[in-house]
Scaffold this active site. Structure first.
Site, PDB file in Angstrom:
ATOM      1  N   ASP A  15      37.911  24.122 -12.237  1.00 44.85           N
ATOM      2  CA  ASP A  15      37.647  22.697 -12.464  1.00 44.85           C
ATOM      3  C   ASP A  15      36.149  22.569 -12.739  1.00 44.85           C
ATOM      4  O   ASP A  15      35.388  23.528 -12.551  1.00 44.85           O
ATOM      5  CB  ASP A  15      38.036  21.885 -11.211  1.00 44.85           C
ATOM      6  CG  ASP A  15      37.731  20.401 -11.356  1.00 44.85           C
ATOM      7  OD1 ASP A  15      38.091  19.816 -12.395  1.00 44.85           O
ATOM      8  OD2 ASP A  15      37.103  19.811 -10.450  1.00 44.85           O
ATOM      9  N   SER A  16      35.735  21.385 -13.150  1.00 49.01           N
ATOM     10  CA  SER A  16      34.299  21.143 -13.320  1.00 49.01           C
ATOM     11  C   SER A  16      33.577  21.162 -11.980  1.00 49.01           C
ATOM     12  O   SER A  16      32.359  21.329 -11.928  1.00 49.01           O
ATOM     13  CB  SER A  16      34.089  19.770 -13.973  1.00 49.01           C
ATOM     14  OG  SER A  16      34.718  18.781 -13.177  1.00 49.01           O
ATOM     15  N   TYR A  47      32.459  16.847 -16.589  1.00 46.55           N
ATOM     16  CA  TYR A  47      33.050  17.198 -17.891  1.00 46.55           C
ATOM     17  C   TYR A  47      33.500  15.935 -18.631  1.00 46.55           C
ATOM     18  O   TYR A  47      33.536  15.908 -19.853  1.00 46.55           O
ATOM     19  CB  TYR A  47      34.295  18.067 -17.683  1.00 46.55           C
ATOM     20  CG  TYR A  47      34.065  19.554 -17.487  1.00 46.55           C
ATOM     21  CD1 TYR A  47      32.795  20.105 -17.348  1.00 46.55           C
ATOM     22  CD2 TYR A  47      35.162  20.425 -17.453  1.00 46.55           C
ATOM     23  CE1 TYR A  47      32.626  21.477 -17.173  1.00 46.55           C
ATOM     24  CE2 TYR A  47      35.000  21.795 -17.281  1.00 46.55           C
ATOM     25  CZ  TYR A  47      33.734  22.322 -17.136  1.00 46.55           C
ATOM     26  OH  TYR A  47      33.579  23.667 -16.966  1.00 46.55           O
ATOM     27  N   GLY A  48      33.883  14.929 -17.848  1.00 50.26           N
ATOM     28  CA  GLY A  48      34.574  13.774 -18.416  1.00 50.26           C
ATOM     29  C   GLY A  48      33.777  12.963 -19.405  1.00 50.26           C
ATOM     30  O   GLY A  48      34.333  12.215 -20.197  1.00 50.26           O
ATOM     31  N   CYS A  78      42.029  20.746 -13.921  1.00 46.83           N
ATOM     32  CA  CYS A  78      41.126  19.707 -14.414  1.00 46.83           C
ATOM     33  C   CYS A  78      41.815  19.054 -15.599  1.00 46.83           C
ATOM     34  O   CYS A  78      42.142  19.748 -16.577  1.00 46.83           O
ATOM     35  CB  CYS A  78      39.812  20.366 -14.840  1.00 46.83           C
ATOM     36  SG  CYS A  78      38.635  19.250 -15.610  1.00 46.83           S
ATOM     37  N   ASN A  79      42.052  17.746 -15.510  1.00 50.23           N
ATOM     38  CA  ASN A  79      42.698  17.069 -16.633  1.00 50.23           C
ATOM     39  C   ASN A  79      41.843  17.111 -17.881  1.00 50.23           C
ATOM     40  O   ASN A  79      42.346  17.241 -19.001  1.00 50.23           O
ATOM     41  CB  ASN A  79      42.974  15.606 -16.272  1.00 50.23           C
ATOM     42  CG  ASN A  79      44.065  15.472 -15.248  1.00 50.23           C
ATOM     43  OD1 ASN A  79      43.848  15.705 -14.059  1.00 50.23           O
ATOM     44  ND2 ASN A  79      45.254  15.114 -15.698  1.00 50.23           N
ATOM     45  N   THR A  80      40.517  16.988 -17.689  1.00 51.08           N
ATOM     46  CA  THR A  80      39.611  16.941 -18.835  1.00 51.08           C
ATOM     47  C   THR A  80      39.617  18.285 -19.573  1.00 51.08           C
ATOM     48  O   THR A  80      39.715  18.329 -20.805  1.00 51.08           O
ATOM     49  CB  THR A  80      38.181  16.600 -18.353  1.00 51.08           C
ATOM     50  OG1 THR A  80      38.259  15.434 -17.525  1.00 51.08           O
ATOM     51  CG2 THR A  80      37.255  16.351 -19.505  1.00 51.08           C
ATOM     52  N   GLU A 157      31.927  14.376  -5.601  1.00 51.79           N
ATOM     53  CA  GLU A 157      31.166  15.638  -5.545  1.00 51.79           C
ATOM     54  C   GLU A 157      30.143  15.621  -4.408  1.00 51.79           C
ATOM     55  O   GLU A 157      29.799  16.662  -3.877  1.00 51.79           O
ATOM     56  CB  GLU A 157      30.416  15.864  -6.867  1.00 51.79           C
ATOM     57  CG  GLU A 157      31.278  16.387  -7.985  1.00 51.79           C
ATOM     58  CD  GLU A 157      31.739  17.827  -7.806  1.00 51.79           C
ATOM     59  OE1 GLU A 157      30.914  18.696  -7.453  1.00 51.79           O
ATOM     60  OE2 GLU A 157      32.929  18.093  -8.030  1.00 51.79           O
ATOM     61  N   CYS A 189      42.845  12.447 -12.876  1.00 48.67           N
ATOM     62  CA  CYS A 189      41.665  13.294 -12.727  1.00 48.67           C
ATOM     63  C   CYS A 189      41.819  13.956 -11.367  1.00 48.67           C
ATOM     64  O   CYS A 189      42.155  13.280 -10.383  1.00 48.67           O
ATOM     65  CB  CYS A 189      40.403  12.432 -12.764  1.00 48.67           C
ATOM     66  SG  CYS A 189      38.910  13.306 -12.228  1.00 48.67           S
ATOM     67  N   THR A 190      41.601  15.265 -11.310  1.00 48.25           N
ATOM     68  CA  THR A 190      41.906  15.980 -10.065  1.00 48.25           C
ATOM     69  C   THR A 190      40.942  15.652  -8.926  1.00 48.25           C
ATOM     70  O   THR A 190      41.213  15.977  -7.782  1.00 48.25           O
ATOM     71  CB  THR A 190      41.944  17.500 -10.311  1.00 48.25           C
ATOM     72  OG1 THR A 190      40.702  17.904 -10.913  1.00 48.25           O
ATOM     73  CG2 THR A 190      43.103  17.874 -11.209  1.00 48.25           C
ATOM     74  N   HIS A 191      39.819  15.010  -9.241  1.00 50.13           N
ATOM     75  CA  HIS A 191      38.936  14.567  -8.156  1.00 50.13           C
ATOM     76  C   HIS A 191      39.546  13.397  -7.370  1.00 50.13           C
ATOM     77  O   HIS A 191      39.279  13.217  -6.190  1.00 50.13           O
ATOM     78  CB  HIS A 191      37.589  14.093  -8.719  1.00 50.13           C
ATOM     79  CG  HIS A 191      36.631  15.196  -9.031  1.00 50.13           C
ATOM     80  ND1 HIS A 191      36.780  16.027 -10.117  1.00 50.13           N
ATOM     81  CD2 HIS A 191      35.496  15.613  -8.399  1.00 50.13           C
ATOM     82  CE1 HIS A 191      35.772  16.896 -10.138  1.00 50.13           C
ATOM     83  NE2 HIS A 191      34.982  16.661  -9.118  1.00 50.13           N
TER      84      HIS A 191
END
Ligand code: DGL
Length: 277
Positions: A15-16, A47-48, A78-80, A157, A189-191
């Site tokens: 992921d980012s 990344y988004g 990561c969806n992005t 984050e 979004c995985t966050h």
């Protein structure tokens, strides 16, 4: 020296940043005996708001790195990155199985009672073909409301899951959706699954949130089973983490977000490749 069987190699997840830990959490519950290599590209987050080409190049570099470290399957958590790179990754590495993310529009459209669904994802995910295609295929007759929740990835984050600033970002995103009658909200979004408790506090219990991670974990199991790559060891799998930023920061967040920890190694990017520090 005994040779490592392919099934004994680790799963690679990236992921980012820490978002993919929401996917790792579900994979851990579904596949506790798998060893895992987790890569967070925290030097490049978010990344988004980057272009597709940059995110694709990062994703290729990270995939190469994880394969060099022995990964037997890659989860693009990561969806992005999935929106920007999954198609190319499958073409570039045809012998490797990839599991990718796509906004869970299908289960949302199947279960909404009001016919109104909210989707939270990044700008790069919303502008990609993957998103357009899931909406086209699965959202017929359903009204979709979207928000990219500016600043939310950065809050997560930094571990700020319940602060006033995080609540303000979510209220800005959710209040118009609630006013419109949305009864289902998709974490695109995985966050974002890490702030589901706060989202539910804002929406109340009548709104359903969808975290796709358990479905991703089941898909990972299916692919491993299908290619005879399930790890048969009896002990709990080992977790190893890599970050392109400060390892200490990731170490500190692991317990909060994942509930467990593991060895964290710092790496750096050099001309499109990842080098251990
Ligand atoms: N976790 C990533 C996703 O699922 C995005 C976070 C970012 O913008 O870097 O889309």
């Amino acid at each position: 020296m005994s040779e490592t069987l392919p099934s004994q190699q680790p799963i690679g997840i990236f992921d980012s940043g820490v978002g993919g830990l929401s996917v790792l959490r579900a994979i851990r519950a579904e596949l506790p005996h798998e060893d895992v290599l987790y890569f967070g590209d925290q030097a490049h987050i978010p990344y988004g708001s980057r272009g597709k080409d940059a995110v694709r190049d990062f994703s290729v570099g990270i995939t190469r790195f994880l394969l060099n470290q022995g990964a037997k399957l890659i989860v693009v958590a990561c969806n992005t990155a999935s929106a920007a790179a999954l198609h190319e990754l499958r073409l570039m590495f045809p012998d490797i199985s990839f599991v990718g993310m796509e906004p869970a529009v299908k289960p949302a459209a199947e279960t909404t009672q009001s016919g109104k669904v909210g989707i939270l994802a990044t700008p790069t995910t919303f502008s990609g073909e993957l998103y357009a295609s899931v909406v086209e295929r699965f959202a017929r007759g359903v009204e979709i409301y979207t928000s990219s929740c500016p600043g939310l990835v950065e809050q997560i984050e930094s571990g700020a899951l319940e602060t006033d600033a995080t609540r303000a970002i979510l209220e800005d995103a959710l209040n118009p959706m609630l006013a419109a009658g949305v009864d289902t909200i998709v974490m695109g979004c995985t966050h974002y699954p890490f702030v589901i408790p706060l989202i539910q506090a804002i929406t109340g219990p009548s709104v359903r949130t969808i975290d796709p991670a358990p479905a991703i974990a089941r898909q990972t199991r299916r692919l491993l089973t299908g290619s005879d790559l399930l790890n048969g060891q009896s002990q709990l799998g080992e977790l190893r983490f890599f970050t392109s930023a400060e390892p200490k920061n990731l170490s500190q967040l692991l317990l909060t977000l994942l509930g467990e920890t593991g060895l964290v190694t710092g790496v750096r990017w050099e001309q499109g490749s990842i080098i251990p520090d």
